[in-house]
Scaffold this motif. Structure first.
Motif, PDB file in Angstrom:
ATOM      1  N   THR A  13       0.813  -1.230   0.000  1.00 58.35           N
ATOM      2  CA  THR A  13       0.000   0.000   0.000  1.00 58.35           C
ATOM      3  C   THR A  13       0.846   1.280   0.000  1.00 58.35           C
ATOM      4  O   THR A  13       0.538   2.193  -0.769  1.00 58.35           O
ATOM      5  N   PRO A  14       1.946   1.374   0.795  1.00 60.18           N
ATOM      6  CA  PRO A  14       2.749   2.605   0.687  1.00 60.18           C
ATOM      7  C   PRO A  14       3.323   2.796  -0.723  1.00 60.18           C
ATOM      8  O   PRO A  14       3.314   3.908  -1.257  1.00 60.18           O
ATOM      9  N   ALA A  15       3.811   1.724  -1.330  1.00 59.25           N
ATOM     10  CA  ALA A  15       4.423   1.848  -2.667  1.00 59.25           C
ATOM     11  C   ALA A  15       3.376   2.228  -3.706  1.00 59.25           C
ATOM     12  O   ALA A  15       3.579   3.138  -4.513  1.00 59.25           O
ATOM     13  N   LEU A  16       2.235   1.549  -3.671  1.00 57.14           N
ATOM     14  CA  LEU A  16       1.175   1.816  -4.653  1.00 57.14           C
ATOM     15  C   LEU A  16       0.634   3.231  -4.467  1.00 57.14           C
ATOM     16  O   LEU A  16       0.382   3.945  -5.442  1.00 57.14           O
ATOM     17  N   SER A  17       0.473   3.652  -3.205  1.00 57.39           N
ATOM     18  CA  SER A  17      -0.076   4.992  -2.955  1.00 57.39           C
ATOM     19  C   SER A  17       0.905   6.066  -3.441  1.00 57.39           C
ATOM     20  O   SER A  17       0.499   7.085  -3.982  1.00 57.39           O
ATOM     21  N   TYR A  18       2.209   5.796  -3.290  1.00 60.00           N
ATOM     22  CA  TYR A  18       3.220   6.748  -3.782  1.00 60.00           C
ATOM     23  C   TYR A  18       3.141   6.870  -5.302  1.00 60.00           C
ATOM     24  O   TYR A  18       3.169   7.965  -5.859  1.00 60.00           O
ATOM     25  N   VAL A  19       2.995   5.732  -5.971  1.00 61.30           N
ATOM     26  CA  VAL A  19       2.889   5.733  -7.441  1.00 61.30           C
ATOM     27  C   VAL A  19       1.662   6.539  -7.880  1.00 61.30           C
ATOM     28  O   VAL A  19       1.732   7.362  -8.799  1.00 61.30           O
ATOM     29  N   MET A  20       0.528   6.341  -7.192  1.00 60.86           N
ATOM     30  CA  MET A  20      -0.696   7.068  -7.547  1.00 60.86           C
ATOM     31  C   MET A  20      -0.488   8.574  -7.355  1.00 60.86           C
ATOM     32  O   MET A  20      -0.924   9.384  -8.180  1.00 60.86           O
ATOM     33  N   ALA A  21       0.165   8.959  -6.254  1.00 61.70           N
ATOM     34  CA  ALA A  21       0.414  10.385  -5.993  1.00 61.70           C
ATOM     35  C   ALA A  21       1.304  10.979  -7.080  1.00 61.70           C
ATOM     36  O   ALA A  21       1.075  12.093  -7.545  1.00 61.70           O
ATOM     37  N   CYS A  22       2.321  10.216  -7.510  1.00 56.48           N
ATOM     38  CA  CYS A  22       3.238  10.704  -8.560  1.00 56.48           C
ATOM     39  C   CYS A  22       2.524  10.853  -9.899  1.00 56.48           C
ATOM     40  O   CYS A  22       2.744  11.830 -10.620  1.00 56.48           O
TER      41      CYS A  22
END
Length: 257
Positions: A13-22
């Motif tokens: 979830t942290p990695a996926l959420s970072y990708v979505m934010a980017c």
């Protein structure tokens, strides 16, 4: 005190959420740059797309990260109207910031106002999203960490807008979006560090929807919107390209006459 787990699914979830934010930031900054090269209705539409992209990216980042949030001793539900309101607030407040940059006469002032507003949009979305939490117990916030999370959001939004406006290379926009994505993520987790929950166990059913019932489908929908819009923006010609194709057609028309 309930034990808080911010990554119940590990790094997913942290990695996926970072990708979505980017992705949201990259699309939003790209649209803002395109807006400045356009005029009239076209400029307005680019700015609206930028606001919806950044707002959607922030919201998706927050709630994808929240999929990994759990508290020992209680289930978690989300209040649906407040969750949707947090998405709309993100778009409107970020919109105000983006339009300030798009239509500002004085570059420096527009950037300061735009960065402040966009940062506050990120923060207000986060804390409205948190207000939508329903659990058995009381949620408390550390005011110092809450303040720090807002400062991170404002500074980073300003830096990302500055970079997008002043450095035109695609690499710069990519770096700016990674910075902005990182800022939204760090703001989120700083905001989450501010949270403590005093659990009062109860057998009563909680109001609201579970993350999987409501948050997950909405995040998938908004994620799809971001990807489709990114593709559209990537494929739509820039002002320079349109100018080039228009000038290439002119000699043909005069010969035809």
């Amino acid at each position: 005190m309930g034990h808080l787990d911010h990554a119940a699914f590990g790094w997913l979830t942290p990695a996926l959420s970072y990708v979505m934010a980017c992705i949201g930031a990259a699309l939003g900054l790209r649209c803002t740059v395109r807006a400045l090269g356009a005029t009239g209705r076209s400029r307005r539409n680019w700015l609206l797309t930028a606001a919806s992209a950044i707002g959607t990216g922030i919201w998706t980042m927050h709630f994808v990260a929240m999929l990994g949030f759990s508290v020992s001793g209680t289930e978690i539900r989300y209040n649906v109207p407040l969750t949707i309101l947090s998405l709309l607030v993100a778009m409107v407040v970020v919109g105000a910031g983006v339009f300030a940059v798009g239509y500002g006469r004085d570059r420096g002032r527009a950037l300061a106002f735009g960065g402040l507003t966009t940062g506050l949009g990120v923060a207000s979305m986060h804390y409205l999203g948190m207000a939508a939490l329903r659990l058995h117990g009381v949620v408390r916030y550390d005011p110092v960490l809450v303040g720090l999370s807002v400062v991170i959001a404002v500074v980073a939004a300003t830096a990302a807008l500055w970079a997008a406006l002043n450095i035109k290379s695609p690499v710069a926009v990519a770096v700016a979006s990674l910075v902005m994505g990182g800022a939204v993520s760090s703001m989120h987790y700083t905001g989450m560090l501010a949270v403590s929950v005093r659990v009062s166990p109860s057998g009563e059913a909680l109001p609201g929807a579970t993350a999987m019932q409501f948050i997950f489908p909405l995040a998938v929908g908004l994620g799809s919107y971001l990807f489709l819009t990114s593709a559209f923006v990537a494929l739509s010609p820039t002002a320079d390209e349109r100018e080039a194709s228009a000038s290439a057609q002119r000699p043909v028309e005069s010969v035809a006459r």
